[in-house]
Design a protein around this motif. Structure first.
Motif, PDB file in Angstrom:
ATOM      1  N   GLN A   1       0.819  -1.206   0.000  1.00  0.00           N
ATOM      2  CA  GLN A   1       0.000   0.000   0.000  1.00  0.00           C
ATOM      3  C   GLN A   1       0.856   1.261   0.000  1.00  0.00           C
ATOM      4  OE1 GLN A   1      -2.831   0.235   3.157  1.00  0.00           O
ATOM      5  NE2 GLN A   1      -3.024   2.430   2.968  1.00  0.00           N
ATOM      6  N   ILE A   2       1.848   1.304   0.859  1.00  0.00           N
ATOM      7  CA  ILE A   2       2.717   2.486   0.956  1.00  0.00           C
ATOM      8  C   ILE A   2       3.531   2.656  -0.326  1.00  0.00           C
ATOM      9  CG2 ILE A   2       4.703   3.455   2.177  1.00  0.00           C
ATOM     10  CD1 ILE A   2       3.492   2.228   4.740  1.00  0.00           C
ATOM     11  N   ALA A   3       4.060   1.559  -0.885  1.00  0.00           N
ATOM     12  CA  ALA A   3       4.846   1.646  -2.116  1.00  0.00           C
ATOM     13  C   ALA A   3       3.979   2.135  -3.274  1.00  0.00           C
ATOM     14  CB  ALA A   3       5.452   0.290  -2.443  1.00  0.00           C
ATOM     15  N   LEU A   4       2.762   1.601  -3.409  1.00  0.00           N
ATOM     16  CA  LEU A   4       1.865   2.051  -4.477  1.00  0.00           C
ATOM     17  C   LEU A   4       1.524   3.521  -4.317  1.00  0.00           C
ATOM     18  CD1 LEU A   4      -0.698  -0.851  -5.007  1.00  0.00           C
ATOM     19  CD2 LEU A   4       0.758   0.185  -6.733  1.00  0.00           C
ATOM     20  N   MET A   5       1.250   3.957  -3.100  1.00  0.00           N
ATOM     21  CA  MET A   5       0.877   5.350  -2.856  1.00  0.00           C
ATOM     22  C   MET A   5       2.035   6.281  -3.214  1.00  0.00           C
ATOM     23  SD  MET A   5      -0.627   7.161   0.559  1.00  0.00           S
ATOM     24  CE  MET A   5       0.887   7.086   1.491  1.00  0.00           C
ATOM     25  N   ILE A   6       3.248   5.953  -2.789  1.00  0.00           N
ATOM     26  CA  ILE A   6       4.408   6.810  -3.085  1.00  0.00           C
ATOM     27  C   ILE A   6       4.674   6.840  -4.585  1.00  0.00           C
ATOM     28  CG2 ILE A   6       6.916   6.988  -2.819  1.00  0.00           C
ATOM     29  CD1 ILE A   6       6.493   5.980   0.077  1.00  0.00           C
ATOM     30  N   PHE A   7       4.633   5.679  -5.246  1.00  0.00           N
ATOM     31  CA  PHE A   7       4.893   5.626  -6.683  1.00  0.00           C
ATOM     32  C   PHE A   7       3.839   6.413  -7.454  1.00  0.00           C
ATOM     33  CE2 PHE A   7       4.979   3.361 -10.818  1.00  0.00           C
ATOM     34  CZ  PHE A   7       6.289   3.659 -11.155  1.00  0.00           C
ATOM     35  N   ALA A   8       2.567   6.308  -7.058  1.00  0.00           N
ATOM     36  CA  ALA A   8       1.497   7.035  -7.742  1.00  0.00           C
ATOM     37  C   ALA A   8       1.610   8.539  -7.510  1.00  0.00           C
ATOM     38  CB  ALA A   8       0.135   6.528  -7.275  1.00  0.00           C
ATOM     39  N   LEU A   9       1.948   8.953  -6.284  1.00  0.00           N
ATOM     40  CA  LEU A   9       2.091  10.386  -6.008  1.00  0.00           C
ATOM     41  C   LEU A   9       3.270  10.987  -6.776  1.00  0.00           C
ATOM     42  CD1 LEU A   9       1.265  10.558  -2.197  1.00  0.00           C
ATOM     43  CD2 LEU A   9      -0.091  11.475  -4.073  1.00  0.00           C
ATOM     44  N   VAL A  10       4.377  10.270  -6.851  1.00  0.00           N
ATOM     45  CA  VAL A  10       5.533  10.768  -7.614  1.00  0.00           C
ATOM     46  C   VAL A  10       5.167  10.869  -9.090  1.00  0.00           C
ATOM     47  CG1 VAL A  10       7.865  10.172  -8.400  1.00  0.00           C
ATOM     48  CG2 VAL A  10       7.280   9.985  -5.983  1.00  0.00           C
ATOM     49  N   ASP A  11       4.463   9.869  -9.619  1.00  0.00           N
ATOM     50  CA  ASP A  11       4.041   9.916 -11.018  1.00  0.00           C
ATOM     51  C   ASP A  11       3.072  11.068 -11.254  1.00  0.00           C
ATOM     52  OD1 ASP A  11       4.100   8.285 -13.664  1.00  0.00           O
ATOM     53  OD2 ASP A  11       1.977   8.758 -13.315  1.00  0.00           O
ATOM     54  N   LEU A  12       2.168  11.302 -10.315  1.00  0.00           N
ATOM     55  CA  LEU A  12       1.210  12.407 -10.441  1.00  0.00           C
ATOM     56  C   LEU A  12       1.930  13.750 -10.460  1.00  0.00           C
ATOM     57  CD1 LEU A  12      -1.746  13.389 -10.497  1.00  0.00           C
ATOM     58  CD2 LEU A  12      -1.670  13.399  -7.999  1.00  0.00           C
ATOM     59  N   ILE A  13       2.936  13.914  -9.610  1.00  0.00           N
ATOM     60  CA  ILE A  13       3.682  15.176  -9.564  1.00  0.00           C
ATOM     61  C   ILE A  13       4.431  15.399 -10.876  1.00  0.00           C
ATOM     62  CG2 ILE A  13       5.643  16.322  -8.448  1.00  0.00           C
ATOM     63  CD1 ILE A  13       4.654  15.008  -5.816  1.00  0.00           C
TER      64      ILE A  13
ATOM     65  N   ILE B   1      -4.944   1.173  -1.504  1.00  0.00           N
ATOM     66  CA  ILE B   1      -4.596   0.252  -2.586  1.00  0.00           C
ATOM     67  C   ILE B   1      -5.423   0.518  -3.844  1.00  0.00           C
ATOM     68  CG2 ILE B   1      -4.452  -2.158  -3.341  1.00  0.00           C
ATOM     69  CD1 ILE B   1      -3.684  -2.901  -0.521  1.00  0.00           C
ATOM     70  N   ILE B   2      -6.738   0.713  -3.731  1.00  0.00           N
ATOM     71  CA  ILE B   2      -7.585   0.950  -4.899  1.00  0.00           C
ATOM     72  C   ILE B   2      -7.289   2.321  -5.518  1.00  0.00           C
ATOM     73  CG2 ILE B   2      -9.992   1.160  -5.676  1.00  0.00           C
ATOM     74  CD1 ILE B   2      -9.191  -1.659  -4.860  1.00  0.00           C
ATOM     75  N   GLY B   3      -6.998   3.328  -4.720  1.00  0.00           N
ATOM     76  CA  GLY B   3      -6.746   4.682  -5.225  1.00  0.00           C
ATOM     77  C   GLY B   3      -5.575   4.750  -6.200  1.00  0.00           C
ATOM     78  N   PRO B   4      -4.395   4.235  -5.825  1.00  0.00           N
ATOM     79  CA  PRO B   4      -3.288   4.244  -6.796  1.00  0.00           C
ATOM     80  C   PRO B   4      -3.582   3.423  -8.048  1.00  0.00           C
ATOM     81  CG  PRO B   4      -2.436   3.923  -4.600  1.00  0.00           C
ATOM     82  CD  PRO B   4      -3.929   3.859  -4.492  1.00  0.00           C
ATOM     83  N   ILE B   5      -4.292   2.314  -7.900  1.00  0.00           N
ATOM     84  CA  ILE B   5      -4.632   1.504  -9.079  1.00  0.00           C
ATOM     85  C   ILE B   5      -5.578   2.281  -9.988  1.00  0.00           C
ATOM     86  CG2 ILE B   5      -5.824  -0.601  -9.833  1.00  0.00           C
ATOM     87  CD1 ILE B   5      -4.667  -1.948  -7.294  1.00  0.00           C
ATOM     88  N   LEU B   6      -6.558   2.984  -9.408  1.00  0.00           N
ATOM     89  CA  LEU B   6      -7.456   3.818 -10.206  1.00  0.00           C
ATOM     90  C   LEU B   6      -6.678   4.898 -10.946  1.00  0.00           C
ATOM     91  CD1 LEU B   6     -10.563   4.349  -7.910  1.00  0.00           C
ATOM     92  CD2 LEU B   6     -10.485   3.134 -10.077  1.00  0.00           C
ATOM     93  N   TYR B   7      -5.709   5.504 -10.264  1.00  0.00           N
ATOM     94  CA  TYR B   7      -4.908   6.533 -10.917  1.00  0.00           C
ATOM     95  C   TYR B   7      -4.144   5.965 -12.105  1.00  0.00           C
ATOM     96  CZ  TYR B   7      -1.089   9.634 -12.003  1.00  0.00           C
ATOM     97  OH  TYR B   7      -0.182  10.403 -12.682  1.00  0.00           O
ATOM     98  N   PHE B   8      -3.513   4.806 -11.927  1.00  0.00           N
ATOM     99  CA  PHE B   8      -2.733   4.240 -13.034  1.00  0.00           C
ATOM    100  C   PHE B   8      -3.621   3.775 -14.179  1.00  0.00           C
ATOM    101  CE2 PHE B   8       0.546   3.567  -9.666  1.00  0.00           C
ATOM    102  CZ  PHE B   8       1.455   4.456 -10.209  1.00  0.00           C
TER     103      PHE B   8
END
Length: 63
Positions: A16-28, A49-56
């Motif tokens: 969960q933490i890895a997905l969140m950090i990777f998604a936030l860095v990609d968003l920035i 977990i669902i939030g970063p997957i939705l973003y990707f």
């Protein structure tokens, strides 16, 4: 919480933490996501977990 429960939950927490950090860095780094950045940041942070997957799946714009 006993030690066995912690060992079962730990991989999910790390994922969960890895997905969140990777998604936030990609968003920035993404100049034009599908929708406002503040909305995607809230989705990534608030939906575990669902939030970063939705973003990707939905938030990244394909060029």
């Amino acid at each position: 919480m006993d030690e066995r429960t912690i060992l079962l939950v730990l991989p999910i927490l790390i994922l969960q933490i890895a997905l969140m950090i990777f998604a936030l860095v990609d968003l920035i780094r993404n100049p034009n996501p599908n929708g406002p950045k503040w909305m995607w940041a809230a989705i990534i942070i608030l939906l575990n977990i669902i939030g970063p997957i939705l973003y990707f799946v939905l938030g990244r714009r394909n060029y």
